[in-house]
Design a protein around this motif. Structure first.
Motif, PDB file in Angstrom:
ATOM      1  N   MET A   1       0.844  -1.171   0.000  1.00 32.11           N
ATOM      2  CA  MET A   1       0.000   0.000   0.000  1.00 32.11           C
ATOM      3  C   MET A   1       0.894   1.241   0.000  1.00 32.11           C
ATOM      4  SD  MET A   1      -2.786   1.409   2.762  1.00 32.11           S
ATOM      5  CE  MET A   1      -4.069   0.289   2.292  1.00 32.11           C
ATOM      6  N   LEU A   2       0.541   2.197  -0.823  1.00 38.56           N
ATOM      7  CA  LEU A   2       1.295   3.447  -0.934  1.00 38.56           C
ATOM      8  C   LEU A   2       0.815   4.419   0.142  1.00 38.56           C
ATOM      9  CD1 LEU A   2       1.013   3.500  -4.761  1.00 38.56           C
ATOM     10  CD2 LEU A   2       3.176   3.438  -3.540  1.00 38.56           C
ATOM     11  N   ILE A   3       1.751   4.820   1.025  1.00 39.44           N
ATOM     12  CA  ILE A   3       1.418   5.739   2.106  1.00 39.44           C
ATOM     13  C   ILE A   3       2.575   6.712   2.322  1.00 39.44           C
ATOM     14  CG2 ILE A   3      -0.151   4.157   3.306  1.00 39.44           C
ATOM     15  CD1 ILE A   3       2.149   3.544   5.260  1.00 39.44           C
ATOM     16  N   GLY A   4       2.300   7.791   3.023  1.00 41.12           N
ATOM     17  CA  GLY A   4       3.345   8.724   3.404  1.00 41.12           C
ATOM     18  C   GLY A   4       3.355   9.998   2.593  1.00 41.12           C
ATOM     19  N   GLU A   5       4.136  10.962   3.099  1.00 36.23           N
ATOM     20  CA  GLU A   5       4.309  12.261   2.442  1.00 36.23           C
ATOM     21  C   GLU A   5       5.793  12.554   2.366  1.00 36.23           C
ATOM     22  OE1 GLU A   5       3.687  16.880   3.741  1.00 36.23           O
ATOM     23  OE2 GLU A   5       1.959  15.560   4.032  1.00 36.23           O
ATOM     24  N   TYR A   6       6.249  12.948   1.178  1.00 33.68           N
ATOM     25  CA  TYR A   6       7.665  13.196   0.935  1.00 33.68           C
ATOM     26  C   TYR A   6       7.804  14.481   0.130  1.00 33.68           C
ATOM     27  CZ  TYR A   6       7.447   8.198   1.883  1.00 33.68           C
ATOM     28  OH  TYR A   6       7.176   6.974   2.440  1.00 33.68           O
ATOM     29  N   ARG A   7       8.765  15.314   0.499  1.00 31.57           N
ATOM     30  CA  ARG A   7       9.016  16.569  -0.201  1.00 31.57           C
ATOM     31  C   ARG A   7      10.361  16.485  -0.909  1.00 31.57           C
ATOM     32  NH1 ARG A   7       5.721  20.943   1.316  1.00 31.57           N
ATOM     33  NH2 ARG A   7       4.134  20.224   2.761  1.00 31.57           N
ATOM     34  N   HIS A   8      10.341  16.826  -2.202  1.00 31.61           N
ATOM     35  CA  HIS A   8      11.568  16.800  -2.995  1.00 31.61           C
ATOM     36  C   HIS A   8      11.554  17.936  -3.999  1.00 31.61           C
ATOM     37  CE1 HIS A   8      13.249  13.087  -1.430  1.00 31.61           C
ATOM     38  NE2 HIS A   8      12.018  12.608  -1.424  1.00 31.61           N
ATOM     39  N   THR A   9      12.716  18.224  -4.545  1.00 33.91           N
ATOM     40  CA  THR A   9      12.879  19.303  -5.521  1.00 33.91           C
ATOM     41  C   THR A   9      12.962  18.729  -6.926  1.00 33.91           C
ATOM     42  OG1 THR A   9      14.075  20.595  -3.874  1.00 33.91           O
ATOM     43  CG2 THR A   9      14.347  21.251  -6.160  1.00 33.91           C
ATOM     44  N   VAL A  10      12.285  19.383  -7.850  1.00 37.09           N
ATOM     45  CA  VAL A  10      12.372  19.027  -9.270  1.00 37.09           C
ATOM     46  C   VAL A  10      13.643  19.678  -9.809  1.00 37.09           C
ATOM     47  CG1 VAL A  10      11.254  19.229 -11.527  1.00 37.09           C
ATOM     48  CG2 VAL A  10       9.853  18.936  -9.449  1.00 37.09           C
ATOM     49  N   ASP A  11      14.479  18.895 -10.490  1.00 35.37           N
ATOM     50  CA  ASP A  11      15.731  19.463 -10.993  1.00 35.37           C
ATOM     51  C   ASP A  11      15.494  20.252 -12.287  1.00 35.37           C
ATOM     52  OD1 ASP A  11      15.722  17.655 -13.166  1.00 35.37           O
ATOM     53  OD2 ASP A  11      17.279  16.374 -12.310  1.00 35.37           O
ATOM     54  N   ASP A  12      16.548  20.844 -12.818  1.00 36.24           N
ATOM     55  CA  ASP A  12      16.442  21.699 -14.003  1.00 36.24           C
ATOM     56  C   ASP A  12      15.951  20.956 -15.245  1.00 36.24           C
ATOM     57  OD1 ASP A  12      17.282  23.902 -12.551  1.00 36.24           O
ATOM     58  OD2 ASP A  12      19.390  23.610 -13.073  1.00 36.24           O
ATOM     59  N   LYS A  13      16.093  19.642 -15.253  1.00 34.46           N
ATOM     60  CA  LYS A  13      15.640  18.846 -16.393  1.00 34.46           C
ATOM     61  C   LYS A  13      14.229  18.291 -16.194  1.00 34.46           C
ATOM     62  CE  LYS A  13      20.290  17.525 -17.765  1.00 34.46           C
ATOM     63  NZ  LYS A  13      21.216  16.419 -18.019  1.00 34.46           N
ATOM     64  N   GLY A  14      13.585  18.666 -15.094  1.00 32.39           N
ATOM     65  CA  GLY A  14      12.218  18.214 -14.845  1.00 32.39           C
ATOM     66  C   GLY A  14      12.135  16.844 -14.193  1.00 32.39           C
ATOM     67  N   ARG A  15      13.220  16.407 -13.567  1.00 31.15           N
ATOM     68  CA  ARG A  15      13.228  15.095 -12.919  1.00 31.15           C
ATOM     69  C   ARG A  15      12.937  15.235 -11.434  1.00 31.15           C
ATOM     70  NH1 ARG A  15      19.050  13.518 -15.221  1.00 31.15           N
ATOM     71  NH2 ARG A  15      19.348  15.451 -14.055  1.00 31.15           N
ATOM     72  N   LEU A  16      12.245  14.248 -10.908  1.00 33.32           N
ATOM     73  CA  LEU A  16      11.848  14.248  -9.505  1.00 33.32           C
ATOM     74  C   LEU A  16      12.242  12.921  -8.873  1.00 33.32           C
ATOM     75  CD1 LEU A  16      10.220  15.567  -7.136  1.00 33.32           C
ATOM     76  CD2 LEU A  16       8.200  14.426  -8.093  1.00 33.32           C
ATOM     77  N   PHE A  17      12.898  12.981  -7.730  1.00 33.66           N
ATOM     78  CA  PHE A  17      13.285  11.783  -6.994  1.00 33.66           C
ATOM     79  C   PHE A  17      12.049  11.161  -6.346  1.00 33.66           C
ATOM     80  CE2 PHE A  17      14.540   9.771  -2.983  1.00 33.66           C
ATOM     81  CZ  PHE A  17      15.387   8.784  -3.468  1.00 33.66           C
ATOM     82  N   VAL A  18      11.917   9.843  -6.507  1.00 40.89           N
ATOM     83  CA  VAL A  18      10.837   9.093  -5.879  1.00 40.89           C
ATOM     84  C   VAL A  18      11.477   8.193  -4.823  1.00 40.89           C
ATOM     85  CG1 VAL A  18       8.963   7.440  -6.221  1.00 40.89           C
ATOM     86  CG2 VAL A  18       9.466   9.129  -8.003  1.00 40.89           C
ATOM     87  N   PRO A  19      11.092   8.363  -3.557  1.00 42.10           N
ATOM     88  CA  PRO A  19      11.685   7.547  -2.503  1.00 42.10           C
ATOM     89  C   PRO A  19      11.533   6.046  -2.764  1.00 42.10           C
ATOM     90  CG  PRO A  19      10.408   9.331  -1.566  1.00 42.10           C
ATOM     91  CD  PRO A  19      10.123   9.319  -3.045  1.00 42.10           C
ATOM     92  N   ALA A  20      12.541   5.283  -2.334  1.00 40.00           N
ATOM     93  CA  ALA A  20      12.557   3.838  -2.562  1.00 40.00           C
ATOM     94  C   ALA A  20      11.296   3.166  -2.041  1.00 40.00           C
ATOM     95  CB  ALA A  20      13.792   3.225  -1.920  1.00 40.00           C
ATOM     96  N   ARG A  21      10.805   3.607  -0.924  1.00 38.78           N
ATOM     97  CA  ARG A  21       9.590   3.009  -0.349  1.00 38.78           C
ATOM     98  C   ARG A  21       8.419   3.085  -1.339  1.00 38.78           C
ATOM     99  NH1 ARG A  21       8.013   3.842   5.737  1.00 38.78           N
ATOM    100  NH2 ARG A  21      10.201   3.326   5.699  1.00 38.78           N
TER     101      ARG A  21
END
Length: 143
Positions: A1-21
């Protein structure tokens, strides 16, 4: 089940880190599309297939069904995280969701949502005021 809240920055190329969980739960390829409330929906492959089947069953003669299917499917794209765990957010989807630099990823059971940090903060403030009342109206959770 997908749960939780995570804050990340979008880089200059439009990429976003998705936490391993979240990545582990989502699998590959994940499917990203326009969501409701001006966020992005990201589905695991199996959930996307279930949703596609439901969309195919909608009545073609109903204009609201056609409009919903168009919006959801025309914005959809398959994504595979890179070796650093990042996904590319297409420009059209970033514009739709108002995502510039700061993004919030939330797990909501069967999907992940990606919000602009500003919109998510505003949404939480507004929803928090009605949280208990909404719970009483929709279901008895037994808690």
């Amino acid at each position: 089940m997908l749960i939780g809240e995570y804050r990340h920055t979008v880089d200059d190329k439009g990429r976003l880190f998705v936490p391993a969980r979240l990545r582990d739960e989502l699998g590959e390829p994940l499917v990203m599309t326009r969501g409701l409330d001006q966020c992005l929906f990201v589905f695991p492959p199996a959930e996307w297939r279930n949703l596609e089947a439901k969309l195919r069953a909608l009545p073609l003669a109903q204009s609201s069904a056609r409009a919903f299917v168009r919006m959801l499917l025309s914005g959809a794209c398959e994504c595979v995280p890179d070796k650093q765990g990042r996904i590319l957010l297409p420009q059209t989807l970033r514009e739709y969701a108002g995502i510039d630099r700061e993004a919030v990823l939330i797990g909501v059971g069967n999907r992940m949502e990606i919000w602009s940090a500003e919109r998510w903060t505003r949404y939480v403030e507004e929803a928090s005021e009605a949280y208990s009342r909404i719970a009483e109206q929709i279901v008895d959770l037994g808690i």
